[in-house]
Each structure stands twice: as structure tokens, then as C-alpha cells.
Design a protein around this motif. Structure first.
Motif, PDB file in Angstrom:
ATOM      1  N   GLU A  25     -14.432 -18.355  15.449  1.00  0.00           N
ATOM      2  CA  GLU A  25     -14.843 -17.592  15.033  1.00  0.00           C
ATOM      3  C   GLU A  25     -15.563 -16.732  16.159  1.00  0.00           C
ATOM      4  N   PHE A  26     -15.940 -16.838  17.627  1.00  0.00           N
ATOM      5  CA  PHE A  26     -15.935 -16.421  18.426  1.00  0.00           C
ATOM      6  C   PHE A  26     -14.938 -15.791  18.866  1.00  0.00           C
ATOM      7  N   GLU A  27     -13.556 -16.515  19.411  1.00  0.00           N
ATOM      8  CA  GLU A  27     -12.440 -16.204  19.933  1.00  0.00           C
ATOM      9  C   GLU A  27     -12.353 -14.458  18.881  1.00  0.00           C
ATOM     10  N   LYS A  28     -12.386 -14.780  17.325  1.00  0.00           N
ATOM     11  CA  LYS A  28     -11.619 -13.888  16.628  1.00  0.00           C
ATOM     12  C   LYS A  28     -12.391 -12.424  16.837  1.00  0.00           C
ATOM     13  N   SER A  29     -14.285 -12.501  16.890  1.00  0.00           N
ATOM     14  CA  SER A  29     -14.740 -11.508  17.659  1.00  0.00           C
ATOM     15  C   SER A  29     -14.497 -11.010  18.712  1.00  0.00           C
ATOM     16  N   ARG A  30     -14.466 -11.879  19.985  1.00  0.00           N
ATOM     17  CA  ARG A  30     -14.023 -11.425  21.352  1.00  0.00           C
ATOM     18  C   ARG A  30     -12.652 -10.025  20.384  1.00  0.00           C
ATOM     19  N   VAL A  31     -11.718 -11.024  19.686  1.00  0.00           N
ATOM     20  CA  VAL A  31     -10.892  -9.444  19.671  1.00  0.00           C
ATOM     21  C   VAL A  31     -10.943  -8.717  18.713  1.00  0.00           C
ATOM     22  N   SER A  32     -11.633  -9.154  17.917  1.00  0.00           N
ATOM     23  CA  SER A  32     -12.333  -8.027  16.804  1.00  0.00           C
ATOM     24  C   SER A  32     -13.523  -6.886  17.990  1.00  0.00           C
ATOM     25  N   ASP A  33     -13.524  -7.190  18.568  1.00  0.00           N
ATOM     26  CA  ASP A  33     -14.611  -6.288  19.610  1.00  0.00           C
ATOM     27  C   ASP A  33     -13.829  -5.118  20.695  1.00  0.00           C
ATOM     28  N   VAL A  34     -12.470  -6.242  20.814  1.00  0.00           N
ATOM     29  CA  VAL A  34     -12.064  -4.949  22.200  1.00  0.00           C
ATOM     30  C   VAL A  34     -10.857  -4.601  21.107  1.00  0.00           C
ATOM     31  N   GLN A  35     -10.900  -4.795  19.484  1.00  0.00           N
ATOM     32  CA  GLN A  35      -9.907  -3.683  18.588  1.00  0.00           C
ATOM     33  C   GLN A  35     -10.988  -2.398  17.874  1.00  0.00           C
ATOM     34  N   ALA A  36     -12.247  -2.751  18.111  1.00  0.00           N
ATOM     35  CA  ALA A  36     -13.784  -1.803  17.559  1.00  0.00           C
ATOM     36  C   ALA A  36     -13.215  -0.622  18.887  1.00  0.00           C
ATOM     37  N   LEU A  37     -12.967  -1.348  19.743  1.00  0.00           N
ATOM     38  CA  LEU A  37     -13.150  -0.549  21.157  1.00  0.00           C
ATOM     39  C   LEU A  37     -12.223   0.116  20.991  1.00  0.00           C
ATOM     40  N   GLN A  38     -11.169  -0.145  21.050  1.00  0.00           N
ATOM     41  CA  GLN A  38      -9.795   0.191  21.416  1.00  0.00           C
ATOM     42  C   GLN A  38      -9.813   1.650  20.035  1.00  0.00           C
ATOM     43  N   LYS A  39     -10.111   1.531  18.966  1.00  0.00           N
ATOM     44  CA  LYS A  39      -9.921   2.976  18.083  1.00  0.00           C
ATOM     45  C   LYS A  39     -10.982   3.281  18.472  1.00  0.00           C
ATOM     46  N   LYS A  40     -11.907   2.903  18.513  1.00  0.00           N
ATOM     47  CA  LYS A  40     -13.263   4.270  19.608  1.00  0.00           C
ATOM     48  C   LYS A  40     -12.684   5.038  19.985  1.00  0.00           C
ATOM     49  N   LEU A  41     -11.936   4.404  20.580  1.00  0.00           N
ATOM     50  CA  LEU A  41     -11.494   5.037  22.212  1.00  0.00           C
ATOM     51  C   LEU A  41     -10.339   6.296  21.466  1.00  0.00           C
TER      52      LEU A  41
END
Length: 141
Positions: free
Chosen positions: A66-82
């Protein structure tokens, strides 16, 4: 990419295997509880010990996953926002909305880029530190 998404949405094999074994044992445990003979009661104790062992193994693995998945999700969300902010910047440029262009170009986009860069550095650092224990991989081959 689609393969990466499937890889990230699927549980690691070790967790999947342990959960399947846990389910099998719980079914067997339910059946053994209704039995009255000594051999069934002995088997029930063995099953309960094995279930406890599996739970002991599963808990830290699930937390790590779950920790690793949340890290990946955070990066993906920031990329979408950018990406979204860059599209807004293009639209503001076309509409000659100079105030919005300035806000996006000099404030919003650089802030998100910095957050994204930091999140990627943190993610890479965690992956390098725990490479052997890593449950998620973004590379699908």
C-alpha cells in the motif's frame, strides 16, 4: 501505458499466493470446527497455527504494498495535474489572458514541477534502499 496500469493494479504474487492459501485454510477451518473427533481437533489446531503464521507474513507485506502503491499514485496524480496546467497555459495563451498566463507559467506550473521532481526523487530513493524487498515495479516486460 495499459500494461503498467494492470501491473500497478494487480497485487504482487507473494501477497496473492498467501491470501489464496489463507482462504483455503479458513474454509478447511470452518469444516473442522463442525467435526467432533480428536484427529479433526488436532488438525484444527494446526490450521489455526498456520493461519496465524500467514497473517503474520501478510500484514507487513500488505502495508509495504500500500505504501509503494501510494507513492506511485502520488507521482501519477502530480503528472496529471502538471499536464492539466500546461493545457490551461496553452488555452490562456490563445485567449491572450496575460494574467492567467503569468500565474500558470511563473507560479502554478513551477510549484507542481518541483513537487513532482521531489516525489520522483523520494520514490527513487525508496526503491534503491529497498530494492530486494520491493513489491511493485513500474516496468513491465
Amino acid at each position: 501505458c495499459a500494461k503498467c496500469r494492470v501491473s500497478l493494479d494487480s497485487q504482487p504474487e507473494i501477497i496473492d499466493t498467501l491470501e489464496r492459501r489463507q482462504l483455503q485454510l479458513k474454509i478447511e477451518e470452518t469444516a473442522m470446527k463442525s467435526e467432533k473427533d480428536a484427529q479433526s481437533k488436532k488438525r484444527l489446531k494446526v490450521i489455526e497455527q498456520e493461519l496465524a503464521s500467514i497473517e503474520e507474513q501478510l500484514t507487513p507485506l500488505k502495508k509495504r504494498y500500500e505504501f509503494e502503491k501510494s507513492r506511485v499514485s502520488d507521482v501519477q496524480a502530480l503528472q496529471k495535474k502538471l499536464d492539466s496546467l500546461k493545457i490551461k497555459l496553452e488555452m490562456a495563451n490563445r485567449q491572450r489572458d496575460l494574467q492567467q498566463v503569468a500565474d500558470l507559467q511563473y507560479y502554478a506550473i513551477p510549484q507542481v514541477e518541483e513537487k513532482l521532481r521531489q516525489a520522483e526523487i523520494d520514490q527513487k530513493r525508496n526503491m534503491e534502499q529497498d530494492e530486494e524487498e520491493q513489491l511493485l515495479t513500474e516496468n513491465v516486460g
